[in-house]
Design a protein around this motif. Sequence first.
Motif, PDB file in Angstrom:
ATOM      1  N   ALA A   1      45.311  33.588 -57.757  1.00 59.82           N
ATOM      2  CA  ALA A   1      46.132  34.681 -58.300  1.00 59.82           C
ATOM      3  C   ALA A   1      47.459  34.158 -58.833  1.00 59.82           C
ATOM      4  CB  ALA A   1      46.367  35.746 -57.225  1.00 59.82           C
ATOM      5  N   ASP A   2      48.029  33.167 -58.158  1.00 59.38           N
ATOM      6  CA  ASP A   2      49.290  32.581 -58.621  1.00 59.38           C
ATOM      7  C   ASP A   2      49.074  31.752 -59.884  1.00 59.38           C
ATOM      8  OD1 ASP A   2      50.850  33.565 -56.432  1.00 59.38           O
ATOM      9  OD2 ASP A   2      50.020  31.973 -55.182  1.00 59.38           O
ATOM     10  N   VAL A   3      48.113  30.832 -59.817  1.00 58.36           N
ATOM     11  CA  VAL A   3      47.902  29.866 -60.890  1.00 58.36           C
ATOM     12  C   VAL A   3      47.461  30.548 -62.184  1.00 58.36           C
ATOM     13  CG1 VAL A   3      46.466  27.926 -61.620  1.00 58.36           C
ATOM     14  CG2 VAL A   3      47.434  27.955 -59.316  1.00 58.36           C
ATOM     15  N   ASP A   4      46.612  31.580 -62.070  1.00 58.35           N
ATOM     16  CA  ASP A   4      46.066  32.242 -63.254  1.00 58.35           C
ATOM     17  C   ASP A   4      46.956  33.351 -63.802  1.00 58.35           C
ATOM     18  OD1 ASP A   4      43.932  30.568 -63.148  1.00 58.35           O
ATOM     19  OD2 ASP A   4      42.520  32.021 -62.324  1.00 58.35           O
ATOM     20  N   GLY A   5      48.110  33.605 -63.153  1.00 58.74           N
ATOM     21  CA  GLY A   5      49.046  34.591 -63.664  1.00 58.74           C
ATOM     22  C   GLY A   5      48.815  36.009 -63.174  1.00 58.74           C
ATOM     23  N   GLN A   6      47.797  36.216 -62.316  1.00 61.48           N
ATOM     24  CA  GLN A   6      47.520  37.570 -61.844  1.00 61.48           C
ATOM     25  C   GLN A   6      48.640  38.105 -60.963  1.00 61.48           C
ATOM     26  OE1 GLN A   6      44.810  39.587 -62.739  1.00 61.48           O
ATOM     27  NE2 GLN A   6      46.257  41.046 -61.840  1.00 61.48           N
ATOM     28  N   ASP A   7      49.192  37.240 -60.149  1.00 61.22           N
ATOM     29  CA  ASP A   7      50.308  37.665 -59.289  1.00 61.22           C
ATOM     30  C   ASP A   7      51.489  38.136 -60.135  1.00 61.22           C
ATOM     31  OD1 ASP A   7      51.715  37.459 -56.442  1.00 61.22           O
ATOM     32  OD2 ASP A   7      53.053  36.511 -57.882  1.00 61.22           O
ATOM     33  N   ALA A   8      51.827  37.396 -61.181  1.00 58.07           N
ATOM     34  CA  ALA A   8      52.930  37.794 -62.058  1.00 58.07           C
ATOM     35  C   ALA A   8      52.608  39.089 -62.791  1.00 58.07           C
ATOM     36  CB  ALA A   8      53.233  36.682 -63.052  1.00 58.07           C
ATOM     37  N   ALA A   9      51.337  39.280 -63.184  1.00 58.03           N
ATOM     38  CA  ALA A   9      50.941  40.524 -63.853  1.00 58.03           C
ATOM     39  C   ALA A   9      51.096  41.720 -62.920  1.00 58.03           C
ATOM     40  CB  ALA A   9      49.503  40.411 -64.351  1.00 58.03           C
ATOM     41  N   ASP A  10      50.727  41.551 -61.649  1.00 55.00           N
ATOM     42  CA  ASP A  10      50.926  42.621 -60.668  1.00 55.00           C
ATOM     43  C   ASP A  10      52.406  42.968 -60.536  1.00 55.00           C
ATOM     44  OD1 ASP A  10      48.207  42.816 -60.125  1.00 55.00           O
ATOM     45  OD2 ASP A  10      48.283  41.433 -58.427  1.00 55.00           O
ATOM     46  N   LYS A  11      53.243  41.942 -60.524  1.00 57.09           N
ATOM     47  CA  LYS A  11      54.685  42.174 -60.400  1.00 57.09           C
ATOM     48  C   LYS A  11      55.229  42.884 -61.643  1.00 57.09           C
ATOM     49  CE  LYS A  11      55.386  38.267 -57.276  1.00 57.09           C
ATOM     50  NZ  LYS A  11      55.839  36.869 -57.122  1.00 57.09           N
ATOM     51  N   LEU A  12      54.728  42.536 -62.810  1.00 62.12           N
ATOM     52  CA  LEU A  12      55.154  43.220 -64.030  1.00 62.12           C
ATOM     53  C   LEU A  12      54.778  44.705 -63.975  1.00 62.12           C
ATOM     54  CD1 LEU A  12      54.272  40.624 -66.817  1.00 62.12           C
ATOM     55  CD2 LEU A  12      56.553  41.296 -66.047  1.00 62.12           C
TER      56      LEU A  12
END
Length: 583
Positions: A440-451
């Motif tokens: 989730a971190d590496v693929d950007g999913q974590d950042a997308a959730d935060k957005l």
Amino acid sequence: MSRPDDKPEVQAKRLCILKFGSSVLEREEDYPKVVAEIYRHVRDGEKVVAVVSALAGETDALLAQAHRVGGNAAPDGLVARLARVGELQSAALLSLALSKAGLRACTLDPHEMALVAEGSPLDSNLAGLDSESVWARINENDAVVVPGFIADHAEHGVVTLGRGGTDLSAVFFADRLNAHRVRLVKDVDGVYDQDPARNARAERFSQMSYAEAEEASSGLIQVKAIHAADEKDVLIEVAALGSLEATTIARLPAAKSCPPRSERLKVALLGCGSVGGGVLQLLLAQPELFQVGPVLVRTPVEHNENVVFTQSLNDALADDPDVVIELVGGTELAADAIHSALARGAQVVTANKAALARHWDSLHACAARHGGGLRFSAAVGGGAPIIETLRRITGDVVSVEGVMNGTCNYLLSRLAEGWTFEDALSAAQRLGFAEADPTADVDGQDAADKLTVLAREAFGVALQPALVPKASLSDLKPRAALEALERGEVLKQVGRVRLLPDGSVEAEVQLASLPLDHPLAAARDEENRFLVTDSAGNVHDVFGKGAGRWPTATAVFADVMDAQRALLGRRPVVGEKSVRLRA
């Protein structure tokens, strides 16, 4: 308190002087409580100068040692040199504790800020300070820690300020730095007309004059400090750790108010991993405030803290806890647990951005329907108070961008040093920055959730995280970070969300090669940094550590303390702007 001669930087920033004496710094284990108090002010938008005493009994022990070794006729100047050690040690320890929690902090000793005094070695009065040098450090840090009670002296070299001299130090700093208030944090929540420990019917002053404070405080505040505050018109607050209530001392008529209720709240902790374990330590450090029920974990036998552990969510919630802290991770299980707690009317604290991103409407509706509260400061930014910043901005926000994943930022920092991706990831996992499965971190999913959460907070607009374009670190060329550095740039994972003219939002998570002088380029290792642009063109810079046990646990615990104040009727709940004291 604003004055006509305020410096521009004072007008631009809210500065609070917090004084912590030996009544709240009794032992080494009390530093995390003080850190939590400082963090509360920082995330509410204040800069802090923390003035500290030695640990309880330390000064008395040093004075006794001086007289044992030097005899009853020991020169006062030499005694003062020994007595100062406790304050110097305490200031350094507090800065270390603040740094551990992810705050930018430094310590200034008297000679580093030209803090000078006049008078006898053991009972001097402060006379001078290089305010500009102190402000330079304030501008670079969230908190500047200074020792109270001591100063330099032209003749004696080192002097102390008499019993209770840390109060005088705090008032002096407030005056010379043009701070809007000085808050004396004591072991009581204000000034009473009688000793509340002896008389349960004692009444607490909500405000009073300096003369009335001198008469009523009965040694609670150093008399020299009260006189200095009166002379310089410095507003003083007397308060307890964690409390929004205070006795205000200024040029005001006396008034009394009912003291706040004191209750021990029932807390359920769901999850006891790296962050949960840190939160548990903070809860157990304040048994007068919190009663910790069964802690929900996968394998109870692996835990040996002095609490009960369970695998059953029903058992964890069976005692109808006042506050539920969700840190189990995942999405659906976490959302179900939050729903269950909110349906019981509990105040819920979570750091789970994935559950929030996918179940925002239903969770908030459940909180509103059952009278509960939902708090999630640590879900975005970790120790960087981006949620509070968005709520505090007056006017409209037009865009938010940032380095918002501490794991990716740590990995990119190591790749720029020539590490392999595998070695960088292994180190991140060992330090507690990365999960066992970092996808989730590496693929950007974590950042997308935060957005998604930021779009709700900044614009009130729903954003589906699955629809956010994302770039993955796994697609990077092996030398991409090094090549960016060779170009005078730095590679960052940057999340952006902005409001479009039609009221919709546009968002993305990209790998950006930024110039070294770009504000986001300054985020190192596990740090997060956000830039918020408002409709007037102002850019608000928000900084903090976005990964690791203590920065995240500190942010979670700050929400817990907000929930505690809400339950005692002193704080608004879901969706309301925070209440801030003003002089």
